[in-house]
Design a protein around this motif. Structure first.
Motif, PDB file in Angstrom:
ATOM      1  N   GLU A  22       1.288  -1.077  -0.446  1.00 53.93           N
ATOM      2  CA  GLU A  22       0.172  -0.212  -0.099  1.00 53.93           C
ATOM      3  C   GLU A  22       0.953   1.102   0.054  1.00 53.93           C
ATOM      4  OE1 GLU A  22      -2.064   0.182   3.185  1.00 53.93           O
ATOM      5  OE2 GLU A  22      -0.671   0.499   4.871  1.00 53.93           O
ATOM      6  N   ILE A  23       0.119   2.455  -0.605  1.00 50.73           N
ATOM      7  CA  ILE A  23       0.568   3.673   0.218  1.00 50.73           C
ATOM      8  C   ILE A  23       0.917   4.642   1.080  1.00 50.73           C
ATOM      9  CG2 ILE A  23       1.332   5.819  -1.637  1.00 50.73           C
ATOM     10  CD1 ILE A  23       2.591   3.330  -2.712  1.00 50.73           C
ATOM     11  N   ASN A  24       1.677   5.027   1.725  1.00 53.67           N
ATOM     12  CA  ASN A  24       1.437   5.597   2.965  1.00 53.67           C
ATOM     13  C   ASN A  24       2.358   7.207   2.800  1.00 53.67           C
ATOM     14  OD1 ASN A  24       0.802   3.535   4.762  1.00 53.67           O
ATOM     15  ND2 ASN A  24       2.304   3.102   5.689  1.00 53.67           N
ATOM     16  N   LYS A  25       1.169   8.147   2.218  1.00 55.96           N
ATOM     17  CA  LYS A  25       1.712   9.557   1.291  1.00 55.96           C
ATOM     18  C   LYS A  25       1.843  10.536   2.461  1.00 55.96           C
ATOM     19  CE  LYS A  25      -1.044  13.186  -0.366  1.00 55.96           C
ATOM     20  NZ  LYS A  25      -2.589  13.811  -1.018  1.00 55.96           N
ATOM     21  N   LEU A  26       3.035  10.682   2.419  1.00 57.37           N
ATOM     22  CA  LEU A  26       4.242  12.032   2.505  1.00 57.37           C
ATOM     23  C   LEU A  26       3.761  13.348   2.414  1.00 57.37           C
ATOM     24  CD1 LEU A  26       5.868  12.828   5.330  1.00 57.37           C
ATOM     25  CD2 LEU A  26       7.529  12.723   3.625  1.00 57.37           C
ATOM     26  N   SER A  27       3.108  14.490   3.550  1.00 57.82           N
ATOM     27  CA  SER A  27       2.751  15.865   2.939  1.00 57.82           C
ATOM     28  C   SER A  27       3.607  16.114   3.786  1.00 57.82           C
ATOM     29  CB  SER A  27       1.427  15.992   2.473  1.00 57.82           C
ATOM     30  OG  SER A  27       0.657  14.999   1.448  1.00 57.82           O
ATOM     31  N   GLU A  28       4.509  17.465   2.847  1.00 58.75           N
ATOM     32  CA  GLU A  28       5.216  18.630   3.862  1.00 58.75           C
ATOM     33  C   GLU A  28       5.500  19.696   3.225  1.00 58.75           C
ATOM     34  OE1 GLU A  28       8.863  17.396   5.275  1.00 58.75           O
ATOM     35  OE2 GLU A  28       8.054  15.405   6.510  1.00 58.75           O
ATOM     36  N   THR A  29       4.789  21.234   4.061  1.00 55.00           N
ATOM     37  CA  THR A  29       5.301  21.725   3.420  1.00 55.00           C
ATOM     38  C   THR A  29       6.507  23.335   4.233  1.00 55.00           C
ATOM     39  OG1 THR A  29       3.317  22.520   2.754  1.00 55.00           O
ATOM     40  CG2 THR A  29       4.347  25.251   3.322  1.00 55.00           C
ATOM     41  N   ASN A  30       7.487  23.957   2.904  1.00 52.41           N
ATOM     42  CA  ASN A  30       8.469  24.788   3.799  1.00 52.41           C
ATOM     43  C   ASN A  30       8.560  24.945   4.775  1.00 52.41           C
ATOM     44  OD1 ASN A  30      11.366  25.705   3.640  1.00 52.41           O
ATOM     45  ND2 ASN A  30      11.274  25.722   1.521  1.00 52.41           N
ATOM     46  N   PRO A  31       9.143  24.564   5.868  1.00 55.49           N
ATOM     47  CA  PRO A  31       8.978  25.581   7.050  1.00 55.49           C
ATOM     48  C   PRO A  31       9.393  26.873   7.062  1.00 55.49           C
ATOM     49  CG  PRO A  31      10.398  24.377   6.980  1.00 55.49           C
ATOM     50  CD  PRO A  31      10.216  23.579   6.279  1.00 55.49           C
ATOM     51  N   LEU A  32       9.664  27.087   5.883  1.00 56.60           N
ATOM     52  CA  LEU A  32      10.134  28.772   5.973  1.00 56.60           C
ATOM     53  C   LEU A  32       9.326  29.490   4.591  1.00 56.60           C
ATOM     54  CD1 LEU A  32      14.306  28.680   5.453  1.00 56.60           C
ATOM     55  CD2 LEU A  32      12.732  29.461   7.373  1.00 56.60           C
ATOM     56  N   TYR A  33       8.744  28.919   3.546  1.00 58.71           N
ATOM     57  CA  TYR A  33       8.076  29.381   2.450  1.00 58.71           C
ATOM     58  C   TYR A  33       6.879  28.238   2.358  1.00 58.71           C
ATOM     59  CZ  TYR A  33      12.670  31.172   1.466  1.00 58.71           C
ATOM     60  OH  TYR A  33      13.672  32.389   2.425  1.00 58.71           O
ATOM     61  N   GLU A  34       5.759  28.910   3.087  1.00 57.96           N
ATOM     62  CA  GLU A  34       4.867  27.419   2.496  1.00 57.96           C
ATOM     63  C   GLU A  34       4.285  27.284   1.854  1.00 57.96           C
ATOM     64  OE1 GLU A  34       1.522  29.501   5.626  1.00 57.96           O
ATOM     65  OE2 GLU A  34       3.741  29.295   7.489  1.00 57.96           O
ATOM     66  N   ASN A  35       4.415  28.518   0.510  1.00 58.96           N
ATOM     67  CA  ASN A  35       3.790  28.447  -0.676  1.00 58.96           C
ATOM     68  C   ASN A  35       4.093  27.037  -1.274  1.00 58.96           C
ATOM     69  OD1 ASN A  35       6.741  29.643  -0.812  1.00 58.96           O
ATOM     70  ND2 ASN A  35       6.054  30.380  -3.093  1.00 58.96           N
ATOM     71  N   GLN A  36       5.783  26.184  -0.895  1.00 61.94           N
ATOM     72  CA  GLN A  36       6.536  25.382  -1.633  1.00 61.94           C
ATOM     73  C   GLN A  36       5.811  23.923  -0.441  1.00 61.94           C
ATOM     74  OE1 GLN A  36      10.396  25.756  -1.103  1.00 61.94           O
ATOM     75  NE2 GLN A  36      10.582  28.392  -2.244  1.00 61.94           N
ATOM     76  N   SER A  37       5.152  23.518  -1.085  1.00 59.54           N
ATOM     77  CA  SER A  37       3.976  22.001  -0.828  1.00 59.54           C
ATOM     78  C   SER A  37       4.907  20.806  -1.431  1.00 59.54           C
ATOM     79  CB  SER A  37       2.641  22.352  -0.355  1.00 59.54           C
ATOM     80  OG  SER A  37       2.473  22.514  -1.804  1.00 59.54           O
ATOM     81  N   TYR A  38       4.865  19.536  -0.385  1.00 60.93           N
ATOM     82  CA  TYR A  38       5.879  18.375  -1.424  1.00 60.93           C
ATOM     83  C   TYR A  38       4.597  16.953  -0.841  1.00 60.93           C
ATOM     84  CZ  TYR A  38       9.156  21.462  -1.978  1.00 60.93           C
ATOM     85  OH  TYR A  38       9.734  23.086  -2.516  1.00 60.93           O
TER      86      TYR A  38
END
Length: 257
Positions: A22-38
């Motif tokens: 199965e897939i476990n989705k990791l979602s994170e945002t750059n702590p310095l620039y919130e417009n950068q999401s991954y």
């Protein structure tokens, strides 16, 4: 007899369980620039060796970091930092294409930055038996590879010839300015000089599914001239039922499952 029967049942159940992923989705945002999401899809299942092998291959290739060596995040080498304001990846998303007992295929969509920023797509496909990457060369026979290369080149050439005719028709427009005509000539030159001298299938992005394999052919233009390229990246569909005789034994075993 009963003991043997139960042993067989146990082994069958264990075999099925061992290929349950199965897939476990990791979602994170750059702590310095919130417009950068991954986003990143962590493959998990009963075979940790396969999980780690596949996850580490993608992370190393796409995120330029060795899995387990991150200090803050697996994205720390691609997002903006106080020292490096330009991110290597401005964002990252993914789509799981296939995940069954045989194959795992995942596509990533992002914006890569270097001298300039540009959106990109990439696809990784793996055999879950051993965690090795699957490519067109190991599922198609030699004759199948030659046939596919020829068809890809023919398909792209036909699209370019059609585009040239369209531009030439536009040039006949009485309202076309001198500037328009110069742009039209540059566009025609781009299509006529498009690189189509492919020698292998190695660098073609492909996305497998149940009935077709979508194969993507790069655009003619580099970044600087991409505004001229109205053909762009093109998709060729390999219909599996029309190519069955061109598959290797590995390819046949996969498409039959």
């Amino acid at each position: 007899m009963n003991r043997t029967y139960y042993l067989i049942i146990f082994l069958l159940n264990f075999s099925c369980f061992s290929q349950n992923y199965e897939i476990n989705k990791l979602s994170e945002t750059n702590p310095l620039y919130e417009n950068q999401s991954y986003e990143f899809p962590f493959l998990s299942g009963s075979n940790k060796v396969i999980n780690d092998k596949i996850n580490s291959i993608i992370i190393s290739d796409l995120l330029d970091i060795e899995m387990g060596n991150e200090k803050l995040s697996i994205f720390e080498n691609v997002w903006s930092t106080e020292k490096n304001k330009i991110p290597r990846l401005a964002f990252l998303k993914y789509k799981t294409e296939i995940l069954n007992s045989e194959i795992y295929s995942v596509s990533f969509f992002g914006e890569g930055c270097g001298a300039y920023c540009e959106e990109f797509q990439s696809t990784y496909t793996f055999l879950l038996e051993n965690g090795e990457q699957l490519n067109l060369e190991n599922i198609l026979s030699d004759s199948g590879q030659k046939r596919l290369l020829a068809e890809l080149i023919k398909y792209k050439r036909e699209l370019l010839d059609k585009a040239i005719l369209s531009v030439e028709n536009d040039m006949q427009n009485v309202n076309a300015t001198k500037s328009d005509l110069e742009v039209f000539q540059m566009e025609i030159g781009l299509y006529k000089n498009c690189f189509l001298n492919y020698k292998s299938l190695e660098h073609f992005r492909f996305v497998p599914s149940d009935n077709v394999i979508d194969i993507y052919i790069d655009r003619c233009a580099n970044h600087a001239s991409r505004a001229l390229d109205n053909v762009g990246i093109t998709k060729f569909q390999l219909k599996i039922n029309e190519w069955e005789n061109e598959f290797t034994e590995l390819g046949k075993s996969l498409i039959n499952n």
